[in-house]
Scaffold this motif. Sequence first.
Motif: not given
Lengths: 84, 471
Positions: A34-35, A38, A67, A74-75, A77-78, A81, B87-91, B93, B132
């Motif tokens: 999913e990520l 995106r 993980r 995520r990094r 993507l951020k 953005q 959630l996509a940018v929640d580094i 987590d 986990d």
Amino acid sequence: MAWALALLVFLPAAAFAQQAAPRLISGSPEYCAELSGRFSAMEIDAPAHLRALAREGRQLCAEGQTRSGIAKLRRALKEAQRAE
Amino acid sequence: MAAPAENKDGWRDVGAYLKSAGFRFAALFAVLFLAAIMGFALMLWWGTAGTLSRQIDDAIRADTIGLQEAWRGGGAVAVKEAIGERLAVDIDDHAIYLLTDGAGNRLAGNLDRWPGAAEAPGSWSADTVRRDGIEVPARLHHVPLDQRHRLLVGRDATDRERLRTLLSEALLWSFAVAVAFALAGAAALRRALADRLRAAVATAGAIAAGDLTRRVPLSTQRDEFDQLGESMNAMLDRIDQLMIGIKGVSDSIAHDLRTPIARARMRLENALLTDRDTESLRAEMETTVADLDGISRVFQALLRIAEAEAGARRAAFAPFDLATVLTDAAEVYGALAEERGQQLETSWPEKLTMVGDRDMVLQAIANLLDNAVKFTSEGGTIRLSANVPARGKRQIIVCDEGPGLAAEDRARAGERFFRADPSRALPGSGLGLSLVKAVAALHGGELRLGDVQPGAARPGLEARLTLSSRA
């Protein structure tokens, strides 16, 4: 006797299932995908270092290190953005 | 059989220890010290773990507002998209979201099902979620959106809990160390108090046992205990002086009264043993009665001095005119002076009102005049005057032309039964000036003695009796 034994086996399991805490599901390979999707949407405009970061993330996800892969994606993507 | 008695003594010792001032001061110190530590710990907790908790709640609140706006703008689809973006940018987590429909199906978010602790709409709860396979603490907020949809916004509180655990352990250890320090400090304080008081207690014990020569040893610290020791020593010096005074008075009474009593006894014995006529017997008895009257007068004077010194007559204080009292005294002693070929010169204002014991003041003036008449030679002049030296003061001055008093004798002139050498040949008991001094003290004043003509062969004596005019 049989039903009593079954009760002894299943009751604690049932109780455990009822009491077990809800699970966070954002560490799955599906979420990796999913990520990745995106990021693909904004990949063209993203700087090279962010594309490299996303590539590393996808690579880690593919290797089963979801993980770490998710963290990198995520990094990426951020940062992307922010760059937009 | 001795065991119960020993136990009883042991409990008594413990009770005495707990009641001791040293223990109470030490306990107060320990309580204050621990209270300060507790206050510090609370502030530290509020400033760290508390701040982190508030930050988590603020983040959840801000998220909730954003998602509610998305709901109002585009319903479930918009919320779903907003959650996905968040959630996509929640580094870190740390974010937790869950959007469900009326059947409880998950529409969006990273939680597999709704937690039991967050069932109540609008509730804030602390629960655990599994990450986990490991349960981690979470802060959760239930946000009802409509009849069917509900939203859960939360944060992983692992960092906060870790900080809390660390802080708790650190504070627990700090508290244990603080308790140890408080107890050690309290014990040291109690010991220091006991050490500083030991000398005073030992001195008081020795004095109670009869050794009046003991004094509290003073340190070089000049602290409150030294001030207490100084006060105790001053008190003991004063008691010592009074004891010496009492002993001196007792000795003087025994010495001065022995002679007239022995004389009276001898006269009575002679009268008993020898054949005498009635006239002769009467004369002996009159002389004896006069001797006994003298003894009675001495005791009366002693009693009046004691009364004045004790302030017992203060209740009898009343306003009176000192000028009238002076006039009465001058009338009596003027006649006496005239008999002895002396002159009494007087001068005072027309009115000298004051509040006091009229009889005592008259007695004091009479004693001063009696001395002046006694020591002034024939043809001499005695001066009696009075004035107002200051507001609220009255001064009576008696000057004679007698031999005066040496400086060392003036210092002792108020002692009971003290008589300077030149006056030993003259009649008197040595109580006159004692009474004058006592009357002066009773009226908040003083008696000063000096020379009328300093340096002269017969300098004369000037007695200045100052009294307060107010009670």
